[in-house]
Design an enzyme around this catalytic site. Sequence first.
Site, PDB file in Angstrom:
ATOM      1  N   GLU A  36      11.575 -23.923 -17.257  1.00  0.00           N
ATOM      2  CA  GLU A  36      12.579 -22.899 -16.957  1.00  0.00           C
ATOM      3  C   GLU A  36      12.982 -22.057 -18.161  1.00  0.00           C
ATOM      4  O   GLU A  36      13.185 -20.852 -18.037  1.00  0.00           O
ATOM      5  CB  GLU A  36      13.832 -23.552 -16.342  1.00  0.00           C
ATOM      6  CG  GLU A  36      13.647 -24.020 -14.903  1.00  0.00           C
ATOM      7  CD  GLU A  36      13.084 -25.428 -14.785  1.00  0.00           C
ATOM      8  OE1 GLU A  36      12.633 -25.996 -15.804  1.00  0.00           O
ATOM      9  OE2 GLU A  36      13.100 -25.951 -13.657  1.00  0.00           O
ATOM     10  N   GLY A  92      11.111 -26.942 -10.217  1.00  0.00           N
ATOM     11  CA  GLY A  92      11.584 -27.566  -8.979  1.00  0.00           C
ATOM     12  C   GLY A  92      10.605 -28.590  -8.423  1.00  0.00           C
ATOM     13  O   GLY A  92      11.008 -29.487  -7.684  1.00  0.00           O
ATOM     14  N   ALA A 120      10.397 -23.526  -8.312  1.00  0.00           N
ATOM     15  CA  ALA A 120      11.100 -22.602  -7.420  1.00  0.00           C
ATOM     16  C   ALA A 120      10.323 -21.287  -7.428  1.00  0.00           C
ATOM     17  O   ALA A 120       9.622 -20.975  -8.397  1.00  0.00           O
ATOM     18  CB  ALA A 120      12.518 -22.389  -7.917  1.00  0.00           C
TER      19      ALA A 120
HETATM   20  N1  COA Z   1       6.848 -18.883  -8.040  1.00  0.00           N
HETATM   21  C1  COA Z   1       6.201 -17.911  -7.378  1.00  0.00           C
HETATM   22  N2  COA Z   1       4.853 -17.784  -7.388  1.00  0.00           N
HETATM   23  C2  COA Z   1       4.153 -18.664  -8.100  1.00  0.00           C
HETATM   24  C3  COA Z   1       4.762 -19.713  -8.824  1.00  0.00           C
HETATM   25  C4  COA Z   1       6.174 -19.809  -8.769  1.00  0.00           C
HETATM   26  N3  COA Z   1       6.847 -20.785  -9.377  1.00  0.00           N
HETATM   27  N4  COA Z   1       3.801 -20.423  -9.434  1.00  0.00           N
HETATM   28  C5  COA Z   1       2.627 -19.851  -9.119  1.00  0.00           C
HETATM   29  N5  COA Z   1       2.839 -18.801  -8.295  1.00  0.00           N
HETATM   30  C6  COA Z   1       1.834 -17.904  -7.706  1.00  0.00           C
HETATM   31  C7  COA Z   1       1.266 -16.924  -8.723  1.00  0.00           C
HETATM   32  O1  COA Z   1       2.130 -15.824  -8.888  1.00  0.00           O
HETATM   33  C8  COA Z   1      -0.029 -16.567  -8.059  1.00  0.00           C
HETATM   34  O2  COA Z   1       0.231 -15.666  -7.004  1.00  0.00           O
HETATM   35  P1  COA Z   1      -0.721 -14.358  -6.782  1.00  0.00           P
HETATM   36  O3  COA Z   1      -2.094 -14.936  -6.534  1.00  0.00           O
HETATM   37  O4  COA Z   1      -0.120 -13.693  -5.598  1.00  0.00           O
HETATM   38  O5  COA Z   1      -0.649 -13.601  -8.056  1.00  0.00           O
HETATM   39  C9  COA Z   1      -0.467 -17.877  -7.433  1.00  0.00           C
HETATM   40  O6  COA Z   1       0.711 -18.669  -7.289  1.00  0.00           O
HETATM   41  C10 COA Z   1      -1.447 -18.666  -8.262  1.00  0.00           C
HETATM   42  O7  COA Z   1      -0.880 -18.843  -9.548  1.00  0.00           O
HETATM   43  P2  COA Z   1      -1.631 -18.444 -10.906  1.00  0.00           P
HETATM   44  O8  COA Z   1      -0.589 -18.221 -11.939  1.00  0.00           O
HETATM   45  O9  COA Z   1      -2.623 -17.350 -10.657  1.00  0.00           O
HETATM   46  O10 COA Z   1      -2.445 -19.785 -11.193  1.00  0.00           O
HETATM   47  P3  COA Z   1      -2.921 -20.330 -12.621  1.00  0.00           P
HETATM   48  O11 COA Z   1      -3.812 -21.475 -12.323  1.00  0.00           O
HETATM   49  O12 COA Z   1      -3.430 -19.224 -13.461  1.00  0.00           O
HETATM   50  O13 COA Z   1      -1.571 -20.874 -13.324  1.00  0.00           O
HETATM   51  C11 COA Z   1       0.491 -22.093 -13.399  1.00  0.00           C
HETATM   52  C12 COA Z   1      -0.902 -21.990 -12.769  1.00  0.00           C
HETATM   53  C13 COA Z   1       1.224 -23.211 -12.651  1.00  0.00           C
HETATM   54  C14 COA Z   1       0.364 -22.470 -14.869  1.00  0.00           C
HETATM   55  C15 COA Z   1       1.245 -20.761 -13.249  1.00  0.00           C
HETATM   56  O14 COA Z   1       1.147 -20.328 -11.916  1.00  0.00           O
HETATM   57  C16 COA Z   1       2.695 -20.832 -13.620  1.00  0.00           C
HETATM   58  O15 COA Z   1       3.037 -20.897 -14.790  1.00  0.00           O
HETATM   59  N6  COA Z   1       3.593 -20.830 -12.598  1.00  0.00           N
HETATM   60  C17 COA Z   1       5.010 -20.811 -12.813  1.00  0.00           C
HETATM   61  C18 COA Z   1       5.507 -22.184 -13.193  1.00  0.00           C
HETATM   62  C19 COA Z   1       7.000 -22.166 -13.440  1.00  0.00           C
HETATM   63  O16 COA Z   1       7.485 -21.539 -14.378  1.00  0.00           O
HETATM   64  N7  COA Z   1       7.743 -22.892 -12.600  1.00  0.00           N
HETATM   65  C20 COA Z   1       9.165 -23.038 -12.746  1.00  0.00           C
HETATM   66  C21 COA Z   1       9.894 -22.027 -11.978  1.00  0.00           C
HETATM   67  S1  COA Z   1      11.631 -22.245 -12.207  1.00  0.00           S
END
Ligand code: COA
Length: 260
Positions: free
Chosen positions: A134, A111, A66
């Site tokens: 989460e 999600g 999400a």
């Molecule tokens: N919601 C909003 N934005 C998200 C997102 C999410 N769930 N997951 C990734 N993004 C965005 C990042 O903020 C970033 O945006 P920006 O370039 O404007 O800063 C972009 O996507 C790329 O993500 P980034 O974190 O730079 O990539 P990464 O390869 O370093 O890391 C992940 C990848 C998946 C490990 C990391 O993005 C992450 O932990 N995301 C959240 C996962 C999560 O907790 N999901 C459950 C939500 S309930």
Amino acid sequence: MTYQTLLFDVKDGVAVVTINRPDKLNALNDQVMAELADAAERIATDPAIKGAILTGAGPKSFVAGADISDLAKQGPFDGKARAMRGQGVLRRFETCGKPVIAAVNGFALGGGCELAMACHIRIASENAKFGQPEVKLGIAPGYGGTQRLPRLVGKGVAMQLILTAEMIDAAEAYRIGLVNRVVTAAELPGATTAMLNTILANGPLAVAHCIEAVNAGYDLPLADALTFEATAFGLLAATDDKREGTRAFLEKRPARFTGA
Ligand code: COA
């Protein structure tokens, strides 16, 4: 509805729905969810669509969860409403009456893992990563993760994944039964389409009833679930597809199903 965050292509009876926010790793914001709701309804109701594939745009992510910027702003009541709306969207894919396969092409977190689990089958590329992170954010899964994950992989492993918030790779997801197959990234579209086409070559009413019997029966006491199955078995005996399928076997020729 014109989609801004989804690609929706229909070819040879297969709808390919691509969540298309690659700069945000295809995170599910409210607009994506509204468009997914429309897409699920289209799949359920358009007779030209026989089955569907869900995937994410870009090489890195299926859906990274999400959208955390939406979650950061929510309070208790809109939080509950968002969870119920999201659960409804995923449930519509699960109950659309047609086979839906997730082609998991990268991160399937939160999600994203929940969306994949609502599909009937999951095929992952080798670079896919799964998790319910989460609790790291101080929240809990809200789109069915605490319910579908234990049903798929068992309670103990589900507890571990949900409570540790750790990501697992595609090989581990396959080992625990979270995904049905792992293929290379290049093979993913072809492998997913091939599995869907194998399903679509079967009697469509029979496939729909099997999906319903497995899903509904899973949550019923065994005696009720078996009655549910027997009813589906009997009902299918009234179809042209049953007549055609059995006759084709006896005549030693491929069946030509009409879905009637
Ligand atoms: N919601 C909003 N934005 C998200 C997102 C999410 N769930 N997951 C990734 N993004 C965005 C990042 O903020 C970033 O945006 P920006 O370039 O404007 O800063 C972009 O996507 C790329 O993500 P980034 O974190 O730079 O990539 P990464 O390869 O370093 O890391 C992940 C990848 C998946 C490990 C990391 O993005 C992450 O932990 N995301 C959240 C996962 C999560 O907790 N999901 C459950 C939500 S309930």
